[in-house]
Design a protein around this motif. Structure first.
Motif, short mmCIF file in Angstrom:
data_model
loop_
_atom_site.label_atom_id
_atom_site.label_comp_id
_atom_site.label_asym_id
_atom_site.label_seq_id
_atom_site.Cartn_x
_atom_site.Cartn_y
_atom_site.Cartn_z
N HIS A 337 47.13 33.94 -47.51
CA HIS A 337 47.31 32.51 -47.75
C HIS A 337 48.78 32.12 -47.85
CE1 HIS A 337 47.03 34.39 -51.79
NE2 HIS A 337 47.95 33.46 -52.16
N SER A 338 49.67 33.06 -47.44
CA SER A 338 51.10 32.74 -47.43
C SER A 338 51.47 32.13 -46.08
CB SER A 338 51.91 34.02 -47.67
OG SER A 338 51.59 34.99 -46.70
N GLU A 383 42.20 29.28 -51.24
CA GLU A 383 43.55 29.76 -51.52
C GLU A 383 44.57 29.08 -50.62
OE1 GLU A 383 42.59 34.29 -53.14
OE2 GLU A 383 43.07 33.94 -51.02
N ARG A 384 44.22 28.86 -49.38
CA ARG A 384 45.15 28.22 -48.45
C ARG A 384 45.33 26.74 -48.78
NH1 ARG A 384 43.74 31.11 -42.57
NH2 ARG A 384 44.87 33.06 -43.05
N ASP A 386 45.02 25.47 -51.77
CA ASP A 386 45.81 25.47 -52.99
C ASP A 386 47.29 25.74 -52.70
OD1 ASP A 386 43.59 24.93 -54.56
OD2 ASP A 386 43.22 27.06 -55.04
N GLU A 387 47.55 26.59 -51.69
CA GLU A 387 48.94 26.90 -51.35
C GLU A 387 49.68 25.67 -50.83
OE1 GLU A 387 51.99 29.88 -51.25
OE2 GLU A 387 49.96 29.88 -52.10
N GLN A 390 50.31 23.38 -53.83
CA GLN A 390 51.40 23.87 -54.66
C GLN A 390 52.75 23.51 -54.04
OE1 GLN A 390 51.25 25.07 -57.61
NE2 GLN A 390 53.43 25.57 -57.83
N TYR A 391 52.85 23.58 -52.71
CA TYR A 391 54.10 23.23 -52.04
C TYR A 391 54.44 21.77 -52.31
CZ TYR A 391 57.63 22.44 -48.48
OH TYR A 391 58.80 22.09 -47.85
#
Length: 433
Positions: A337-338, A383-384, A386-387, A390-391
């Motif tokens: 998910h990065s 997760e993706r 949420d990533e 978060q950004y």
């Protein structure tokens, strides 16, 4: 006697000079046996080989050879014989009294084959030289002949030899042209050469392995001029610059480390040429989006062009359309998910647009294809999403205005049966409510 001394002196001088030629073949050979002399009295010694004309009494002969090269040797030969009356015939008549025969010969021998290994035990040679023999008077002769040695082992061999002797004087009774034949045992006084490579053990750096004289008896299996002990690739011909290893494409990377050994490529890419996977004119090493066709001016990434709105603020419908286009360029590292490096440029653009609507409610959807388990896909999609959230939060968007939902594989927009369809299904959707 003076002539004998001169012959011996010539032999010793020549053997001393020859020692410096090629000491690999420094072998002294001693031979002893019996000789038979045919003295027909003719100018051609090939006439009259009848045994009844030969002397057989006290027919002893011995010699020494110095073999200074695999093809050449110098030799000294001494022989005595006796013509027995009345059986021996000399110069066309049977003699009435016994006559002694004595000869001293100095010769050079050229070996047609050299016994340097166990499979080549025959030494055949041709000889030529000068000599002195005496029946009545001391007579000089020119000698030509040949012979062979069969080596029973490294030290002993059986020798057969025949020499035609032509006198240098005319009208000499008895002391005329003749043949001399020899059979005997030869003893080779040479240094031990265990591996039969022509280098004696004392001087052989690899005494138990067949090698080359140039490398003091050590082998060079691939014949590249580098002995095996110093050759990093002893069984493949290579270059000195690479310690004996090959570089087929001459790119400076040896074949064993070259991932493209038949294609020229830079060292930093393990000998392979750089690829341009997406064919956009930007090599993968410089391409921020190596699998997505882009433009050179944007480091190989596609540039999303947004039409400028006539007003300072765009309406919600137009914004969602813009966000949809931008979201297509959001990429994650495979199975994670990065974000990929090129995605940060896109996220920065999206953040700028969203800040124009500080009170807008933002929905972020995460979607996957059907590859893998549904639970894993649901977790990964969340997760993706949420990533991305978060950004936005880190970069100034109020967290209370953002909702992130992962749908997994439940809402496909294309078939999961094709590669193209799966790529479309792996997506992030950003919209303003």
């Amino acid at each position: 006697m003076k002539k004998i001394i001169i012959l011996v002196f010539c032999f010793v001088s020549f053997a001393t000079m020859a020692q410096g030629e090629e000491n690999t073949y420094n072998k002294w050979l001693f031979k002893v046996g019996a000789n038979i002399v045919d003295n027909s009295g003719d100018t051609n010694p090939f006439n009259g080989l009848a045994l009844k004309k030969m002397g057989f009494s006290n027919n002893i002969a011995a010699g020494v050879d110095y073999r200074f090269n695999k093809h050449w040797s110098a030799g000294l030969f001494l022989s005595i014989n006796k013509f027995k009356a009345p059986d021996a015939e000399l110069d066309g008549e049977f003699i009435t009294m016994d006559l002694d025969y004595f000869a001293t010969d100095l010769s050079m021998k050229y070996y047609l084959r050299s016994a340097t290994n166990e499979l080549n035990r025959f030494n055949m040679y041709l000889s030529g030289g000068v000599g002195m023999f005496k029946i009545v008077d001391n007579t000089l002769s020119l000698n030509f002949g040949g012979g062979l040695v069969y080596w029973l082992n490294d030290s002993f061999g059986v020798t057969l030899e025949s020499v035609a002797k032509f006198t240098t004087e005319n009208d000499v009774q008895y002391d005329s042209n003749h043949f001399q034949h020899f059979v005997g045992i030869t003893f080779r006084l040479g240094k031990k050469d265990s591996d039969k490579d022509g280098v004696v053990d004392k001087e052989d750096a690899c005494p138990n392995t067949f090698g080359l004289v140039a490398f003091k008896g050590c082998p060079d299996a691939d014949n590249d001029g580098i002995k095996d002990s110093e050759d990093a690739c002893p069984n493949v011909a290579g270059l000195n610059a690479f310690n004996g290893c090959p570089d087929t494409d001459k790119d400076g990377v040896i074949d064993s480390l070259d991932n493209c050994k038949n294609t020229f490529g830079p060292k930093e890419n393990n000998g392979c040429p750089y690829k341009d996977t997406d064919k956009d004119g930007v090599l993968d090493k410089d391409d921020a989006c190596p699998t997505v066709k882009g433009i050179v001016g944007n480091k190989g990434c596609p540039k999303v062009e947004i039409k400028k709105e006539e007003t300072a603020r765009v309406n919600k419908e137009t914004l969602n359309k813009v966000l949809k286009d931008y979201a297509k360029s959001i990429y994650f590292n495979s199975g994670r998910h990065s974000f990929t490096e090129e995605t940060f440029v896109i996220l920065e653009e999206i953040t700028t647009k969203l800040k124009q609507f500080p009170n807008a409610k933002i929905l972020i959807e995460g979607h996957t294809d059907s590859v893998g388990g549904s639970r894993l896909n649901l977790k990964l999609s969340q997760e993706r999403a949420d990533e991305v959230k978060q950004y936005f939060v880190v970069n100034g968007i109020l967290e209370i205005n953002i909702e992130a939902i992962g749908y997994g594989e439940s809402l496909p927009i294309a078939t999961n049966k094709s590669k193209e369809g799966r790529e479309l299904n792996r997506r992030v959707v950003i919209k303003v409510k």
